[in-house]
Design an enzyme around this catalytic site. Structure first.
Site, PDB file in Angstrom:
ATOM      1  N   HIS A 141       0.825  -1.207   0.000  1.00  0.00           N
ATOM      2  CA  HIS A 141       0.000   0.000   0.000  1.00  0.00           C
ATOM      3  C   HIS A 141       0.859   1.258   0.000  1.00  0.00           C
ATOM      4  O   HIS A 141       1.579   1.526   0.973  1.00  0.00           O
ATOM      5  CB  HIS A 141      -0.933  -0.019   1.224  1.00  0.00           C
ATOM      6  N   GLU A 153       2.992   0.464   3.219  1.00  0.00           N
ATOM      7  CA  GLU A 153       2.475  -0.515   4.188  1.00  0.00           C
ATOM      8  C   GLU A 153       2.539  -1.889   3.522  1.00  0.00           C
ATOM      9  O   GLU A 153       2.039  -2.063   2.410  1.00  0.00           O
ATOM     10  CB  GLU A 153       1.016  -0.225   4.535  1.00  0.00           C
TER      11      GLU A 153
HETATM   12  N1  CAA Z   1       4.527  14.274  -7.691  1.00  0.00           N
HETATM   13  C1  CAA Z   1       5.817  14.469  -7.414  1.00  0.00           C
HETATM   14  N2  CAA Z   1       6.252  15.419  -6.537  1.00  0.00           N
HETATM   15  C2  CAA Z   1       5.322  16.202  -5.963  1.00  0.00           C
HETATM   16  C3  CAA Z   1       3.931  16.038  -6.208  1.00  0.00           C
HETATM   17  C4  CAA Z   1       3.550  15.026  -7.126  1.00  0.00           C
HETATM   18  N3  CAA Z   1       2.265  14.794  -7.421  1.00  0.00           N
HETATM   19  N4  CAA Z   1       3.262  16.946  -5.475  1.00  0.00           N
HETATM   20  C5  CAA Z   1       4.172  17.629  -4.772  1.00  0.00           C
HETATM   21  N5  CAA Z   1       5.409  17.186  -5.062  1.00  0.00           N
HETATM   22  C6  CAA Z   1       6.683  17.600  -4.466  1.00  0.00           C
HETATM   23  C7  CAA Z   1       7.106  18.939  -5.000  1.00  0.00           C
HETATM   24  O1  CAA Z   1       7.916  18.766  -6.162  1.00  0.00           O
HETATM   25  C8  CAA Z   1       7.906  19.521  -3.846  1.00  0.00           C
HETATM   26  O2  CAA Z   1       9.219  19.037  -3.854  1.00  0.00           O
HETATM   27  P1  CAA Z   1      10.472  20.012  -3.518  1.00  0.00           P
HETATM   28  O3  CAA Z   1      10.128  20.643  -2.187  1.00  0.00           O
HETATM   29  O4  CAA Z   1      11.637  19.070  -3.452  1.00  0.00           O
HETATM   30  O5  CAA Z   1      10.523  20.960  -4.643  1.00  0.00           O
HETATM   31  C9  CAA Z   1       7.236  18.936  -2.608  1.00  0.00           C
HETATM   32  O6  CAA Z   1       6.503  17.771  -3.072  1.00  0.00           O
HETATM   33  C10 CAA Z   1       6.292  19.902  -1.986  1.00  0.00           C
HETATM   34  O7  CAA Z   1       5.345  20.291  -2.976  1.00  0.00           O
HETATM   35  P2  CAA Z   1       4.708  21.731  -3.109  1.00  0.00           P
HETATM   36  O8  CAA Z   1       5.689  22.758  -2.600  1.00  0.00           O
HETATM   37  O9  CAA Z   1       4.169  21.902  -4.479  1.00  0.00           O
HETATM   38  O10 CAA Z   1       3.414  21.671  -2.207  1.00  0.00           O
HETATM   39  P3  CAA Z   1       3.248  21.323  -0.690  1.00  0.00           P
HETATM   40  O11 CAA Z   1       4.418  21.762   0.123  1.00  0.00           O
HETATM   41  O12 CAA Z   1       1.900  21.820  -0.391  1.00  0.00           O
HETATM   42  O13 CAA Z   1       3.250  19.722  -0.668  1.00  0.00           O
HETATM   43  C11 CAA Z   1       2.151  17.634  -0.643  1.00  0.00           C
HETATM   44  C12 CAA Z   1       2.338  18.971  -1.371  1.00  0.00           C
HETATM   45  C13 CAA Z   1       3.440  16.836  -0.725  1.00  0.00           C
HETATM   46  C14 CAA Z   1       1.039  16.914  -1.378  1.00  0.00           C
HETATM   47  C15 CAA Z   1       1.789  17.931   0.870  1.00  0.00           C
HETATM   48  O14 CAA Z   1       0.722  18.819   0.939  1.00  0.00           O
HETATM   49  C16 CAA Z   1       1.451  16.687   1.638  1.00  0.00           C
HETATM   50  O15 CAA Z   1       2.325  15.944   2.054  1.00  0.00           O
HETATM   51  N6  CAA Z   1       0.141  16.466   1.865  1.00  0.00           N
HETATM   52  C17 CAA Z   1      -0.360  15.304   2.598  1.00  0.00           C
HETATM   53  C18 CAA Z   1      -0.320  14.102   1.699  1.00  0.00           C
HETATM   54  C19 CAA Z   1      -0.865  12.893   2.371  1.00  0.00           C
HETATM   55  O16 CAA Z   1      -1.252  12.850   3.529  1.00  0.00           O
HETATM   56  N7  CAA Z   1      -0.890  11.798   1.578  1.00  0.00           N
HETATM   57  C20 CAA Z   1      -1.452  10.543   2.050  1.00  0.00           C
HETATM   58  C21 CAA Z   1      -2.885  10.472   1.674  1.00  0.00           C
HETATM   59  S1  CAA Z   1      -3.585   8.956   2.188  1.00  0.00           S
HETATM   60  C22 CAA Z   1      -3.212   7.911   0.923  1.00  0.00           C
HETATM   61  O17 CAA Z   1      -2.651   8.221  -0.059  1.00  0.00           O
HETATM   62  C23 CAA Z   1      -3.543   6.485   1.078  1.00  0.00           C
HETATM   63  C24 CAA Z   1      -4.926   6.063   1.113  1.00  0.00           C
HETATM   64  O18 CAA Z   1      -5.069   4.881   1.227  1.00  0.00           O
HETATM   65  C25 CAA Z   1      -6.113   6.892   1.029  1.00  0.00           C
END
Ligand code: CAA
Length: 285
Positions: A141, A153
């Site tokens: 996961h 996971e």
């Molecule tokens: N692909 C690749 N890299 C990405 C990306 C993507 N789709 N989105 C963001 N990034 C990278 C950016 O390139 C940036 O990298 P650098 O700092 O090295 O340049 C970094 O992530 C931060 O991005 P941003 O500055 O554009 O934006 P941010 O600081 O708001 O971060 C985020 C965006 C990483 C999505 C952050 O908001 C975050 O961690 N959010 C929470 C995500 C989370 O909880 N995910 C789990 C969800 S649950 C799940 O997935 C499982 C399930 O079963 C439901």
């Protein structure tokens, strides 16, 4: 054992991300979608993500060419025949996933191939039982955005062999360089069993008019340093996925703590699925 040939079924946000990290790790990856248009959309999504990685200086143009050369996209599941590892990342629906595992079992020719599922909440044993090789089925996961989130996971079912578990751990940790936690084969595993009650509580708080959506999200971002507030996170994950996970948890534990609030049900029925639909708790341009 060397698992060079990877198959990913489902090229959405999760499947596309999984394919991208596998190809960036040097593996040869085929992505299969339900039709040619969806396959083309998956390819555009992954290539867009690689393009952004080049723009941000995380990948050179030559590396991108090499990664793209290791990726192919199509709509014919038969290409999974020669794969060493197949990761399923289709819609969060137990019947759809089980039917897919049944077909993969017929197609994947390599007798020691690993069959992984990226399900967020469906019991792995249910998917394993759809095959004649349940000992080779394991939960893998990932978290969104897959290229950014370091966690995988790993979920063995009661039927997963120790060899499969070790090979899956090795793949996630040594080949993809993700951090691995081992989770029980219970609905929600570890992360969603904790995340889902939190997001459901946030939706209930908003639905009850106790606070604005902005204040709920700002509260958790600024008060606990979460990168996103819970309602933003729901929009980011997709409200259909959020609902499917909550329903699986509720069905397993019958605890109101997990029950999806009516607002979530109505929003999903209304197509307000979050970012991917342009509207969820917030509107997106
Ligand atoms: N692909 C690749 N890299 C990405 C990306 C993507 N789709 N989105 C963001 N990034 C990278 C950016 O390139 C940036 O990298 P650098 O700092 O090295 O340049 C970094 O992530 C931060 O991005 P941003 O500055 O554009 O934006 P941010 O600081 O708001 O971060 C985020 C965006 C990483 C999505 C952050 O908001 C975050 O961690 N959010 C929470 C995500 C989370 O909880 N995910 C789990 C969800 S649950 C799940 O997935 C499982 C399930 O079963 C439901």
């Amino acid at each position: 054992m060397n698992r060079q040939r990877v198959g990913v079924v489902g090229g959405g946000l999760m499947g596309g991300g999984i394919a991208e990290v596998c190809a960036r790790a040097g593996l040869e990856v085929v992505v299969v979608e339900a039709g040619p248009d969806l396959a083309a959309a998956a390819q555009r999504r992954v290539e867009g993500s690689l393009g952004r990685a080049v723009e941000r200086g995380k990948l050179s143009a030559e590396e991108r060419e090499a990664v793209q050369g290791r990726l192919s996209f199509g709509a014919d599941l038969e290409v999974m025949a020669d794969r060493d590892l197949v990761v399923e990342a289709v819609v969060e629906d137990a019947a759809v996933k089980a039917a897919l595992f049944r077909r993969l079992d017929e197609i994947v020719a390599r007798p020691d191939a690993l069959l992984g599922s990226n399900t967020s909440s469906i019991p792995i044993v249910r998917l394993a039982r759809a095959t004649r090789r349940p000992e080779q089925v394991v939960g893998l996961h990932f978290f969104s955005p897959v290229p950014v989130m370091n966690l995988v996971e790993l979920i063995p079912s009661v039927l997963t062999s120790p060899e499969t578990l070790a090979a899956a751990r090795d793949f996630a940790a040594e080949v993809l360089h993700k951090e691995v936690i081992q989770a029980p084969d219970r609905a929600g595993f570890i992360v969603n069993a904790l995340l889902s009650p939190y997001t459901m509580a946030a939706i209930r708080m908003y639905e009850g008019g106790h606070a604005t959506r902005e204040d709920i999200d700002r509260g958790m971002r600024l008060g606990t340093n979460h990168p996103m507030g819970p309602l933003q996170l729901c929009d980011f994950i997709g409200l259909d996925v959020v609902l499917a996970v909550a329903e699986t948890l509720y069905a397993e534990f019958k605890d109101p703590f997990y029950a999806p609030p009516p607002l979530l049900l109505r929003m999903v029925e209304g197509g307000l699925l979050g970012r991917k639909a342009g509207r969820g708790f917030y509107a997106y341009g």
